[in-house]
Design an enzyme around this catalytic site. Structure first.
Site, short mmCIF file in Angstrom:
data_model
loop_
_atom_site.label_atom_id
_atom_site.label_comp_id
_atom_site.label_asym_id
_atom_site.label_seq_id
_atom_site.Cartn_x
_atom_site.Cartn_y
_atom_site.Cartn_z
N GLY A 227 0.91 -1.21 -0.07
CA GLY A 227 0.09 -0.07 -0.08
C GLY A 227 0.73 1.15 -0.07
O GLY A 227 1.98 1.34 -0.61
N SER A 228 0.14 2.21 0.69
CA SER A 228 0.95 3.78 0.38
C SER A 228 2.21 3.74 1.20
O SER A 228 2.24 2.82 2.52
CB SER A 228 -0.01 4.67 0.84
OG SER A 228 -0.11 4.57 2.28
N VAL A 231 1.54 4.78 5.10
CA VAL A 231 1.32 3.83 6.07
C VAL A 231 2.17 2.72 6.26
O VAL A 231 2.62 2.47 7.32
CB VAL A 231 -0.21 3.07 5.56
CG1 VAL A 231 -0.50 2.01 6.58
CG2 VAL A 231 -1.08 3.85 5.36
N GLY A 232 3.05 2.37 4.98
CA GLY A 232 4.17 1.51 5.19
C GLY A 232 5.07 1.88 6.20
O GLY A 232 5.73 1.15 7.03
N GLU A 250 5.66 -3.57 0.85
CA GLU A 250 5.69 -3.17 -0.58
C GLU A 250 4.82 -1.97 -0.80
O GLU A 250 3.69 -1.89 -0.47
CB GLU A 250 5.17 -4.20 -1.44
CG GLU A 250 5.60 -4.24 -2.92
CD GLU A 250 4.98 -3.48 -3.86
OE1 GLU A 250 5.19 -2.51 -4.20
OE2 GLU A 250 3.81 -3.69 -4.01
N CYS A 284 1.43 0.79 -8.10
CA CYS A 284 2.60 1.32 -7.55
C CYS A 284 3.78 1.18 -8.61
O CYS A 284 4.97 1.88 -8.38
CB CYS A 284 2.88 0.46 -6.49
SG CYS A 284 2.95 -1.48 -6.52
C1 UN1 Z 1 1.04 -2.59 -8.15
O1 UN1 Z 1 1.62 -1.90 -8.92
O2 UN1 Z 1 0.41 -2.29 -7.00
O3 UN1 Z 1 3.64 -5.64 -12.00
C2 UN1 Z 1 1.01 -4.16 -8.13
C3 UN1 Z 1 2.56 -5.46 -11.94
C4 UN1 Z 1 1.48 -6.09 -11.41
C5 UN1 Z 1 1.40 -6.01 -10.07
C6 UN1 Z 1 1.52 -4.46 -9.52
N1 UN1 Z 1 1.91 -7.48 -11.57
O4 UN1 Z 1 2.25 -4.44 -12.61
#
Ligand code: UN1
Length: 502
Positions: A227-228, A231-232, A250, A284
């Site tokens: 998540g963000s 928070v992480g 992550e 992310c």
């Molecule tokens: C995320 O970006 O929050 O690599 C996860 C990717 C995906 C997972 C992304 N398999 O884009």
């Protein structure tokens, strides 16, 4: 209809213990309701953790194969219901339909990988330095694993966390994102249908207070969080130095693609559009910076800008749509705030579709969280916040550079984050330089920087991560090892020549 509840100790909990408060899931495209959900309290979490603790012994006593059987059932269900669930994902989090389906695909790939590991268990046997001894490393489950997952991959990411944790013999308490409780409800129903022993899998719906109750509960041995960064980092502060409690985080990124003077521009433009606009920039791993050599800058800019001006924003359930809406009002506010900031910081705006024209909004979807791309050009400047802070939307900077690949990589690395990045070049020396110097956990050559394969470790460096929260190396987070040595002789012989005579 009664609100959907939590799944605790093999029971659906919708009564008083579920707490009086409820919340609703609403589609970001239409604002239609997908259901009402009990809002989990710290008491619900405490009960779930107690159930998970009580179930530990029975679960870890099963073999890997027997534990994996429950996951294989889910694997088949995910495959059979692939398209139906993909549509649910699109409705609930707004991703366009091919991405909704891909979320489910990624989930079954991950379940397949984790359950498949049961037939391919890891282990290390090493010779002892003493001939009559055996030595090997044994992996044991950590115990109770707490999983806190985001809304942007409401099916895949929960399985990144939970599938391996369960196969390795841990019990689980899961707090899904408050934006996607309906996907979580379906996943919990799948676990219920497998007949998994009570307490092994628990799910508590809710907000940050429920997530925090997982983090603060000492009986939770490992916390897996995606998540963000905000928070992480607060989880890291709480758990970073606590002996016996483990954490894998992550978080976000300010990801970049380097387009060198040796790039194939077809690949460059394609990779940039995919990385910047898929999931409406809400991965992310999405790219918010395109660092482009001055020799190809004008050609690249012209093509990228054309596509950004034209990219199809629309109903996520329509196969023609490239970008669905943002996830919620907070995402829209943040996106607009950063667009404004970029203007104040003096960038040259090339495309601004932040406020879509009325005719661009799909009919009947007027209440959705619609935005289009915001693209700008600026010289690199270490002072510009818009070049360093994650927006989590289709907010993209084009940054021209002069010099060689090392100059581009310097800009690429000049952020606190280090999740994903890519280089587009036909020159293997440039590619190898990038591979060796890019400060990211996920690096791509001649590809978008999204779309990781599930069997590779997924996670970032610097402020983006702490230990891969999924795949191969996540085994470290959900197990602990014992170095085991066994004497096979009738006398004791010890390392370091220690005398064993009495
Ligand atoms: C995320 O970006 O929050 O690599 C996860 C990717 C995906 C997972 C992304 N398999 O884009």
């Amino acid at each position: 209809m009664a609100p959907y509840g939590h799944y605790v100790d093999g029971d659906w909990r919708t009564g008083a213990r579920a707490g009086a408060e409820t919340f609703e899931s609403r589609s970001p495209a239409t604002r239609e309701s997908l259901g009402e959900f009990a809002r989990g309290t710290p008491t619900d979490v405490a009960d779930a953790v107690a159930a998970a603790e009580a179930a530990r012994a029975e679960w870890r006593a099963l073999s890997y194969i027997d534990r994996a059987e429950y996951l294989w059932e889910i694997y088949h269900e995910l495959r059979e219901r692939h398209d139906e669930l993909g549509e649910v994902v699109s409705r609930e989090c707004g991703k366009e339909i091919s991405e909704g389906r891909a979320d489910v695909t990624e989930a079954w790939h991950m379940v397949e990988w984790a359950a498949g590991n049961a037939r391919h268990p890891h282990g290390d046997v090493v010779p002892s330095e003493i001939a009559a001894k055996d030595a090997y490393m044994r992996r044991k489950p950590r115990g109770v694993v707490g999983c806190i997952t985001p809304w942007n991959f409401p099916v895949a990411i929960p399985f990144w966390h939970m599938a391996l944790a369960l196969v390795e013999g841990n019990t689980v308490v899961w707090k899904p994102a408050e934006q996607t409780p309906y996907c979580a409800q379906i996943i919990a129903e799948m676990f219920d249908d497998t007949g998994i022993p009570d307490g092994v899998f628990n799910m508590v719906q809710g907000y940050g207070d429920a997530g925090n109750a997982i983090v603060e509960n000492d009986a939770v041995d490992t916390v897996l969080f995606t998540g963000s960064a905000e928070v992480g980092h607060s989880i890291a502060e709480k758990l970073g130095g606590v002996p016996g409690r483990d954490v894998a985080l992550e978080m976000g990124g300010k990801n970049a693609i380097v387009v060198t003077e040796k790039a194939d521009l077809d690949i460059a433009v394609h990779a940039a559009v995919m990385s910047a606009f898929k999931t409406t920039g809400q991965r992310c791993v999405s790219a918010e910076r395109l660092i482009v050599h001055e020799d190809v800058y004008d050609a690249f800019e012209a093509r990228f800008v054309d596509l950004a001006a034209d990219v199809a924003v629309g109903d996520p359930l329509d196969e023609e749509t490239f970008m669905g809406p943002l996830a919620d009002a907070d995402q829209v506010a943040k996106f607009r705030e950063y667009n404004e900031l970029a203007r104040e910081e003096g960038v040259d705006v090339l495309v601004d579709r932040a406020d879509l024209d009325a005719d661009e909004v799909p009919e009947g979807h007027e209440d959705g969280f619609w935005v289009g791309p915001f693209v700008y050009e600026t010289e690199y400047d270490p002072e510009l916040r818009c070049l360093h802070e994650e927006v989590f939307g289709p907010h993209v900077a084009l940054i021209p550079y002069a010099g060689d690949v090392a100059d581009a990589v310097e800009i690429h690395n000049a952020v606190d984050y280090g999740l994903a990045g890519a280089i587009i070049s036909e020159d293997y020396r440039q590619i190898n330089y990038y591979r060796d110097h890019a400060e990211v956990g996920l690096a791509y050559g001649n590809l978008p920087c999204i779309g990781a394969e599930v069997h590779l470790p997924f996670g970032g460096v610097k402020k983006s991560g702490h230990g891969p929260a999924s795949a191969r190396e996540a085994i470290e987070a959900v197990t602990e090892r014992t170095a085991w040595t066994l004497n096979n002789a009738t006398e004791i012989e010890m390392a370091q020549g220690l005398s064993a005579t009495l």
